[in-house]
Design an enzyme around this catalytic site. Structure first.
Site, PDB file in Angstrom:
ATOM      1  N   ASP A   1     100.405  16.657  43.340  1.00 28.48           N
ATOM      2  CA  ASP A   1     100.247  18.067  42.986  1.00 28.48           C
ATOM      3  C   ASP A   1     101.541  18.706  42.499  1.00 28.48           C
ATOM      4  OD1 ASP A   1      97.572  17.867  43.840  1.00 28.48           O
ATOM      5  OD2 ASP A   1      98.200  18.204  45.909  1.00 28.48           O
TER       6      ASP A   1
ATOM      7  N   LYS B   1     101.745  17.674  37.372  1.00 28.18           N
ATOM      8  CA  LYS B   1     101.730  16.614  36.361  1.00 28.18           C
ATOM      9  C   LYS B   1     100.871  17.008  35.165  1.00 28.18           C
ATOM     10  CE  LYS B   1     100.161  13.749  39.516  1.00 28.18           C
ATOM     11  NZ  LYS B   1     100.343  14.500  40.761  1.00 28.18           N
TER      12      LYS B   1
ATOM     13  N   GLY C   1      93.438  15.912  41.428  1.00 24.59           N
ATOM     14  CA  GLY C   1      93.013  17.237  40.965  1.00 24.59           C
ATOM     15  C   GLY C   1      94.102  17.741  40.049  1.00 24.59           C
ATOM     16  N   HIS C   2      93.821  17.782  38.759  1.00 20.48           N
ATOM     17  CA  HIS C   2      94.832  18.105  37.757  1.00 20.48           C
ATOM     18  C   HIS C   2      94.450  19.394  37.046  1.00 20.48           C
ATOM     19  CE1 HIS C   2      96.086  13.577  37.541  1.00 20.48           C
ATOM     20  NE2 HIS C   2      96.392  14.156  38.677  1.00 20.48           N
TER      21      HIS C   2
ATOM     22  N   GLN D   1      98.258  11.096  41.672  1.00 21.21           N
ATOM     23  CA  GLN D   1      98.970  10.972  42.949  1.00 21.21           C
ATOM     24  C   GLN D   1     100.486  10.924  42.672  1.00 21.21           C
ATOM     25  OE1 GLN D   1      95.985   8.583  42.723  1.00 21.21           O
ATOM     26  NE2 GLN D   1      95.073  10.550  43.133  1.00 21.21           N
TER      27      GLN D   1
HETATM   28  P1  GDP Z   1      98.960  17.755  39.549  1.00 20.96           P
HETATM   29  O1  GDP Z   1      97.976  17.145  40.496  1.00 20.96           O
HETATM   30  O2  GDP Z   1     100.324  17.157  39.693  1.00 20.96           O
HETATM   31  O3  GDP Z   1      98.499  17.779  38.124  1.00 20.96           O
HETATM   32  O4  GDP Z   1      99.130  19.277  40.023  1.00 20.96           O
HETATM   33  P2  GDP Z   1      97.947  20.288  40.418  1.00 20.96           P
HETATM   34  O5  GDP Z   1      97.288  20.722  39.166  1.00 20.96           O
HETATM   35  O6  GDP Z   1      97.116  19.733  41.512  1.00 20.96           O
HETATM   36  O7  GDP Z   1      98.781  21.462  41.093  1.00 20.96           O
HETATM   37  C1  GDP Z   1      99.765  22.174  40.402  1.00 20.96           C
HETATM   38  C2  GDP Z   1      99.375  23.658  40.379  1.00 20.96           C
HETATM   39  O8  GDP Z   1     100.497  24.432  39.989  1.00 20.96           O
HETATM   40  C3  GDP Z   1      98.294  23.986  39.361  1.00 20.96           C
HETATM   41  O9  GDP Z   1      97.513  25.041  39.847  1.00 20.96           O
HETATM   42  C4  GDP Z   1      99.078  24.414  38.123  1.00 20.96           C
HETATM   43  O10 GDP Z   1      98.358  25.325  37.297  1.00 20.96           O
HETATM   44  C5  GDP Z   1     100.251  25.098  38.765  1.00 20.96           C
HETATM   45  N1  GDP Z   1     101.525  24.997  38.022  1.00 20.96           N
HETATM   46  C6  GDP Z   1     101.996  23.956  37.286  1.00 20.96           C
HETATM   47  N2  GDP Z   1     103.244  24.234  36.844  1.00 20.96           N
HETATM   48  C7  GDP Z   1     103.548  25.469  37.320  1.00 20.96           C
HETATM   49  C8  GDP Z   1     104.733  26.295  37.232  1.00 20.96           C
HETATM   50  O11 GDP Z   1     105.748  25.936  36.645  1.00 20.96           O
HETATM   51  N3  GDP Z   1     104.655  27.510  37.876  1.00 20.96           N
HETATM   52  C9  GDP Z   1     103.554  27.928  38.576  1.00 20.96           C
HETATM   53  N4  GDP Z   1     103.584  29.117  39.157  1.00 20.96           N
HETATM   54  N5  GDP Z   1     102.450  27.175  38.660  1.00 20.96           N
HETATM   55  C10 GDP Z   1     102.460  25.958  38.061  1.00 20.96           C
HETATM   56  P1  IMO Z   2      97.022  14.469  42.377  1.00 16.23           P
HETATM   57  O1  IMO Z   2      96.835  13.485  41.263  1.00 16.23           O
HETATM   58  C1  IMO Z   2      97.849  15.094  46.626  1.00 16.23           C
HETATM   59  C2  IMO Z   2      96.395  12.014  49.391  1.00 16.23           C
HETATM   60  C3  IMO Z   2      95.316  12.424  50.364  1.00 16.23           C
HETATM   61  C4  IMO Z   2      95.642  11.507  51.536  1.00 16.23           C
HETATM   62  C5  IMO Z   2      96.092  10.221  50.837  1.00 16.23           C
HETATM   63  C6  IMO Z   2      95.006   9.165  50.724  1.00 16.23           C
HETATM   64  O2  IMO Z   2      96.257  15.721  42.210  1.00 16.23           O
HETATM   65  O3  IMO Z   2      98.485  14.674  42.653  1.00 16.23           O
HETATM   66  P2  IMO Z   2      92.864   8.913  49.180  1.00 16.23           P
HETATM   67  O4  IMO Z   2      91.644   9.776  49.059  1.00 16.23           O
HETATM   68  O5  IMO Z   2      93.606   8.716  47.906  1.00 16.23           O
HETATM   69  O6  IMO Z   2      92.584   7.621  49.877  1.00 16.23           O
HETATM   70  O7  IMO Z   2      93.827   9.736  50.179  1.00 16.23           O
HETATM   71  O8  IMO Z   2      96.518  10.603  49.539  1.00 16.23           O
HETATM   72  N1  IMO Z   2      96.076  12.287  47.962  1.00 16.23           N
HETATM   73  C7  IMO Z   2      96.625  13.272  47.252  1.00 16.23           C
HETATM   74  N2  IMO Z   2      97.469  14.260  47.617  1.00 16.23           N
HETATM   75  N3  IMO Z   2      97.467  14.976  45.346  1.00 16.23           N
HETATM   76  C8  IMO Z   2      96.648  13.974  44.950  1.00 16.23           C
HETATM   77  O9  IMO Z   2      96.344  13.732  43.660  1.00 16.23           O
HETATM   78  C9  IMO Z   2      96.142  13.096  45.933  1.00 16.23           C
HETATM   79  N4  IMO Z   2      95.301  12.046  45.903  1.00 16.23           N
HETATM   80  C10 IMO Z   2      95.274  11.548  47.153  1.00 16.23           C
HETATM   81  O10 IMO Z   2      95.424  13.791  50.706  1.00 16.23           O
HETATM   82  O11 IMO Z   2      96.746  12.020  52.234  1.00 16.23           O
HETATM   83 MG    MG Z   3      96.679  17.717  42.052  1.00 11.56          MG
END
Ligand code: GDP
Ligand code: IMO
Ligand code: MG
Length: 423
Positions: free
Chosen positions: A13, A16, A40-41, A222
């Site tokens: 999270d 990415k 979750g992207h 991840q």
């Molecule tokens: P990922 O799994 O690495 O793709 O990240 P996620 O999408 O799960 O979580 C990142 C969250 O931060 C999302 O809600 C993005 O919209 C938000 N985000 C990404 N870059 C920035 C930033 O530079 N500033 C803020 N405030 N939010 C950001």
């Molecule tokens: P993105 O791509 C954050 C964590 C789960 C758990 C561990 C194992 O959005 O960064 P799993 O279901 O993969 O067997 O769970 O990995 N986990 C993540 N944490 N972001 C993710 O994906 C994750 N995908 C799995 O919370 O601790």
């Molecule tokens: Mg994510």
């Protein structure tokens, strides 16, 4: 060599998807190389927010070919729900290619994930319950069903039945519920028919694309410290998010890759169990969660917050051959009086040289912090490095100095244009 890898350098999270969306504009193919719908992207474009789980984050550009690589485990109901949602919002998924070698997830994988987690009691990993571990386990056992098997639907239906019977027996033996096999065969035969047109020999597609001069982006899900070998085992996922996994999960070779971008938040978060040396359990952690909206896209769980940990980032540089960092969510720290950054660990008073290879030792380390003054103003409007206040530049300088890799992108908001790209 026009291949870029984007990899998370913490526990997921990191933002990415936002960075991939940004880089995808200048790429022709965007390839997911591991994981599944545990990811979750989130991509934000104007007032539109897209939450992606399986479809590569480059899908929002018409010129990009999104590819689900061989290293991914694919949940077909999720895939088609995502395609339908995107298409209903005017985003075409017609160009999507799914590797014939990717493994499929079935309901018994999810049932087993829930059963194992339930039986672990206090030792829970805190998985996303998406069946990721059991699906990769079947792959390693060489009994998994691959996406390319949908090319022969009758044979596919037989294979699903055969695997379903075996999995159902296993579930019952472990105290779980039996699987309604007829229902699964019927549902998945229909899904398989829908999948067939998307199936491709993506390994050759990608090599041909490179030979024709195309630019390829490999999208990690991840993150480094969730890697099954190099992460905080057993509190990890079941695949290889690190850059090495990008070659395994796409079929491109190590020498094809020229750029590896590590994504790090300006602080750290973790979902699920496991040691977290810089974790904040006070009001500063609550502020990070509130301001940064640190709740999982997939499970809605509150993410555990903590300070930025440069010991992790130094190890991520080693594991991934990072050429640069993208530092995201710096704006979340706008109102902080001061910001702590972990620059080292000690255990029993002795400084550790590298990242510990033992999760129990990691659970006992004492972080050594450098405290920096906050900038106390909004970064949201900054678009060039010169726009950043001196305190924010000092934060970036500290990271670069301590970790030895440049920070090339700085995120100052969730929107596509809310970033500073240093040239
Ligand atoms: P990922 O799994 O690495 O793709 O990240 P996620 O999408 O799960 O979580 C990142 C969250 O931060 C999302 O809600 C993005 O919209 C938000 N985000 C990404 N870059 C920035 C930033 O530079 N500033 C803020 N405030 N939010 C950001
Ligand atoms: P993105 O791509 C954050 C964590 C789960 C758990 C561990 C194992 O959005 O960064 P799993 O279901 O993969 O067997 O769970 O990995 N986990 C993540 N944490 N972001 C993710 O994906 C994750 N995908 C799995 O919370 O601790
Ligand atoms: Mg994510």
């Amino acid at each position: 060599m026009p291949v870029t890898v984007v990899v998370g350098t913490q526990w997921g999270d990191e933002g990415k998807a936002k960075v991939i969306d940004l880089l995808a504009e200048s790429h022709d193919y965007v390839v997911r190389y591991q994981g599944g719908h545990n990811a979750g992207h989130t991509v934000v474009v104007g007032d539109q927010k897209y939450a992606l789980q399986l479809i590569p984050s480059g899908v929002l550009y018409d010129h990009v070919v999104p590819v689900i690589g061989n290293g991914v485990v694919v949940d077909l109901p999720t895939l088609f729900k995502e395609i339908d949602t995107l298409e209903s919002r005017g985003v075409s998924c017609a160009r999507l290619k799914v590797s014939s070698l990717a493994q499929l997830i079935f309901p018994w994988h999810q049932a087993l994930d829930a059963l194992i987690e339930g039986q672990r009691g206090d030792a829970k990993i805190g998985t996303t319950l998406k069946g990721i571990g059991p699906a990769y386990a079947d792959k390693a056992l060489r009994v998994g069903i691959r996406a390319g098997e949908v090319r022969d639907i009758a044979r596919f239906a037989e294979r699903v039945r055969e695997r379903g019977v075996a999995a159902s027996e296993l579930l019952v033996a472990r105290g779980g519920q039996a699987i309604d096999i007829d229902h699964v065969v019927e549902t998945f035969t229909a899904l398989a028919t829908r999948l067939a047109p998307y199936i491709a020999d993506t390994v050759n597609v990608l090599h041909d694309a490179l030979a024709d001069g195309n630019e390829v982006l490999l999208e990690g899900a991840q993150a480094t410290f969730l890697d099954i070998d190099h992460g905080t085992y057993p509190y990890v996922t079941s695949s290889h998010p690190i850059a090495g996994g990008a070659t395994v999960g796409s079929g491109l070779g190590p020498r094809d890759i020229s750029r590896v971008v590590g994504i790090t938040k300006a602080y750290t978060t973790r979902v699920g169990a496991g040691p977290f040396p810089t974790e904040l359990t006070d009001e500063r952690g609550d502020a990070i969660v509130d301001i940064g909206k640190e709740f999982g896209t997939v499970t809605g769980r509150r993410r555990r917050p903590g300070w930025l940990d440069l010991v992790m980032l130094r190890h991520a540089v080693r594991l991934n051959s990072l050429t640069e960092f993208a530092l995201t969510k710096v704006d979340v720290l706008d109102d902080f009086e001061s910001i702590d950054v972990c620059v080292g660990y000690t255990v029993d008073g002795v400084a550790l040289r590298g990242y510990p290879d033992d999760v129990d030792v990691l659970g006992r380390v004492t972080p050594k912090y450098v405290t920096l003054p906050g900038w106390k103003k909004t970064l949201r409007g900054c678009r060039s490095y010169a726009d950043l206040p001196s305190e924010a530049k000092a934060f970036v300088d500290l990271i670069e100095r301590e970790v030895g890799v440049p920070v090339s992108i700085i995120g100052v908001g969730p929107g596509r244009d809310e970033c500073v790209v240093r040239t």
